[in-house]
Write an enzyme that holds these catalytic residues in place. Sequence first.
Site, PDB file in Angstrom:
ATOM      1  N   ASP A  36      23.880 -41.233  31.718  1.00 29.21           N
ATOM      2  CA  ASP A  36      25.223 -41.338  31.152  1.00 29.21           C
ATOM      3  C   ASP A  36      25.448 -42.806  30.800  1.00 29.21           C
ATOM      4  O   ASP A  36      24.641 -43.676  31.145  1.00 29.21           O
ATOM      5  CB  ASP A  36      26.258 -40.783  32.154  1.00 29.21           C
ATOM      6  CG  ASP A  36      27.544 -40.346  31.441  1.00 29.21           C
ATOM      7  OD1 ASP A  36      27.710 -40.678  30.257  1.00 29.21           O
ATOM      8  OD2 ASP A  36      28.388 -39.696  32.086  1.00 29.21           O
ATOM      9  N   GLY A  84      35.621 -35.211  29.245  1.00 33.50           N
ATOM     10  CA  GLY A  84      37.055 -35.282  29.561  1.00 33.50           C
ATOM     11  C   GLY A  84      37.564 -34.109  30.384  1.00 33.50           C
ATOM     12  O   GLY A  84      38.767 -33.840  30.382  1.00 33.50           O
ATOM     13  N   ASP A 133      31.092 -42.668  24.629  1.00 33.08           N
ATOM     14  CA  ASP A 133      32.220 -41.943  24.037  1.00 33.08           C
ATOM     15  C   ASP A 133      33.525 -42.434  24.649  1.00 33.08           C
ATOM     16  O   ASP A 133      33.517 -43.232  25.587  1.00 33.08           O
ATOM     17  CB  ASP A 133      32.046 -40.424  24.260  1.00 33.08           C
ATOM     18  CG  ASP A 133      31.745 -40.059  25.700  1.00 33.08           C
ATOM     19  OD1 ASP A 133      30.948 -40.781  26.339  1.00 33.08           O
ATOM     20  OD2 ASP A 133      32.315 -39.078  26.213  1.00 33.08           O
TER      21      ASP A 133
HETATM   22  N1  GUN Z   1      31.183 -37.711  32.795  1.00 35.10           N
HETATM   23  C1  GUN Z   1      32.229 -36.906  33.053  1.00 35.10           C
HETATM   24  N2  GUN Z   1      33.032 -36.816  31.963  1.00 35.10           N
HETATM   25  C2  GUN Z   1      32.463 -37.558  30.997  1.00 35.10           C
HETATM   26  C3  GUN Z   1      32.813 -37.840  29.643  1.00 35.10           C
HETATM   27  O1  GUN Z   1      33.826 -37.401  29.100  1.00 35.10           O
HETATM   28  N3  GUN Z   1      31.949 -38.660  28.958  1.00 35.10           N
HETATM   29  C4  GUN Z   1      30.811 -39.183  29.518  1.00 35.10           C
HETATM   30  N4  GUN Z   1      30.016 -39.935  28.782  1.00 35.10           N
HETATM   31  N5  GUN Z   1      30.490 -38.926  30.787  1.00 35.10           N
HETATM   32  C5  GUN Z   1      31.295 -38.128  31.516  1.00 35.10           C
END
Ligand code: GUN
Length: 709
Positions: free
Chosen positions: A104, A212, A139
């Site tokens: 992430d 989100g 994002d």
């Molecule tokens: N991890 C939990 N929610 C999100 C999100 O909306 N975007 C990203 N990149 N990681 C997340």
Amino acid sequence: MDSNPAPVPCRPQDWGKFEITKRDGAARIGRFHTRHGVVTTPMLLPVVNPNLRTIEPREMWEKYGVEALITNSYVIWKHEKLSIPAKSDGIHKLLDFPGAVVTDSGTFQSYVYGDVEVSPSEIVSFQREIGVDVGTMLDVFGRPDMSRGQIQHAVDETFNRAHLSLVEAGNDILLNGPIQGGLHHDLRAESARLMSQVQDSGRTFAVHPIGGIVPLMEQQRYLELFGIILAARSQIPPDKPIHMFGCGHPLLFPLSVALGVDFFDSAAYALFARDDRILTPEGTVKVQGLNEWPVTSSALFGKTPKMVLKMSKERRSEILAHHNLEITQSELARCREAIRNGTIWKLAEVRSHASPRLREAFEWVLDQLEELEDTEAGSTLLDLMASTNPIRKGGESLSGDIGFRPHVLHLLALISLRWRLPGSWWDGSSGPPERVLIIHNSAPPWRESALGSIVESLIENPKTVVLISTPLGPVPYSFEDVSPFCHIDGPESIWFNQSDQSESYGDVSYLGLGGIPIKISSSKTLEESSVEIRKIRTWLDRCSIVDKLSVFCGVHPKKLCEVSEKMESRRSNTDRMVNVSFNGEHVFSPRLKDGGISLTTEGARIMYSLYPGTPDLFGEEDLSEEEDHPGIPRVMISEDAIPFVGDGRNVMHGYILGADSHTTPGQPCVVVSQEGELIAHGVPTSTSLEMTAFKKGIAVKVRDGCLKE
Ligand code: GUN
């Protein structure tokens, strides 16, 4: 420790491709191809905190068969003690994990702590540098409590960063393209449409996570959560896996999987363990106060809750985290098995009773399925229903929700749309029906229990439409051996406590039989035989073949009546039609397990001859209203595939030029060339929409090639 061999790297041309091997409606077992091997979905990417590894990644791979995990590239980027070795030796070495590594980007940190200090291009470039398999662009997290304007900004800004992120990723890593949009279904759909269209030199996002949603899961706002998933899914191309960002509670897996989610990720297994809580498929349980474990696992086996509570904090969370991971993995294994045996919806239904809020969400989905409104969620559910094989072998367990299961709704919708009154009656007469006979208080198989009453009524008045009363409503006798009607698994009383008042059967109007007098009759077996009775039985057999072909294959009953004039059949020991011939040629084999029909090559030829021609090329579809009986679905393949498919090999995705939009997974289709030559016949695994998108995997399981010498 059990050992899991090193992964077999996928071919570079396959990186990022997603292939479906089994499906049950929208739920699918997929193979996602990465540099570090194939990842089988639906699956959970366990979150590994690079600073605090509660379970070693190596153990996840070796002991639990975890094929991919997720970690946070922003955390690694921020800490030199992690970023330096990650850059020099790569992320796989840093984590000591041989499988696929997903990362992430720091967006979640920006949601929790405010801003992050890294730029969108910098974080993608870093993920490329450390050699992740699937990275994530930076994002903008759209919180559910934000105004519509703020959410629109999160959608737009995420989209604005998308292209540069793909450019930065290049060919070396795959990228997640998150979908934002808060609680707004239209914005979710817009975000999905925009994000799925971004490309750089033909490269697109490999996976679409739905972002989100963590606050919704924390607050158990499941109805809104599933609404969002359905809305986003309406615009996500079918060949892209869907990831629910931050979802890792087993309670949510079955319904999410049934709606088409492929990836989950969560730190829940470790976070709950630190808080002395264990995960179960029905919810979360505090260890404090337990005398015995509500579910067990190899991690807890041989230990009592008291013993665990006496352990050091560190040892305790280690054991509980192992348990939580095991439960998570086993619930996903259960979901995959349910997809394989066609029971994912049933599993979602069972689990929905574990939590009132989940039940509320499930009932909302059922309402949407029944109404199929012209909304983002409605369009996903329409696709879901249309992609569900309407018939299936095995028992159908009775519950209050039975009539809302997607395959049942699909079957009833097809009967309502395509079933027609017989063109002529058994005595050769024609004209409108004079009455409807409903056989009630009779258990399947009706060909044994009720044939006496049916024959009696038909002798009394040949212009009689025969229906059988089932817990799913009255259905034409032609479908008496079709599952689920004949395989409903419930107490005997469901067959014997039926109303004998004709007013109770007002729902015959779904068959176009409203206003015709109804006669209710109990069942009686057939004890005798005569020329007349044999004539009636031959007529009933022919009606059954015509009705099934028209409902399952979309061929008009009038055309079928013409070609089936000289129909003969052979019966099994249990008095069921097994081989059906027209003019002495074997054309169909009724399937004894589910009541469907398998075509022979001659049968496929006849069906195709009734609707010759080719479907439109993909991208050039005729958008006019489709007819009720558009004919046997046709799949048109490219020239290079013809010799193989004509010889009986399966049709593979990537070789299809067009397909009729009513192509239904699990029901017969024909395969044709661009010149309209019949190449093969078989059973599609995909809808026409899916055939436009997938590049890998089987699209039609061919029963027989038509070009064999
Ligand atoms: N991890 C939990 N929610 C999100 C999100 O909306 N975007 C990203 N990149 N990681 C997340």
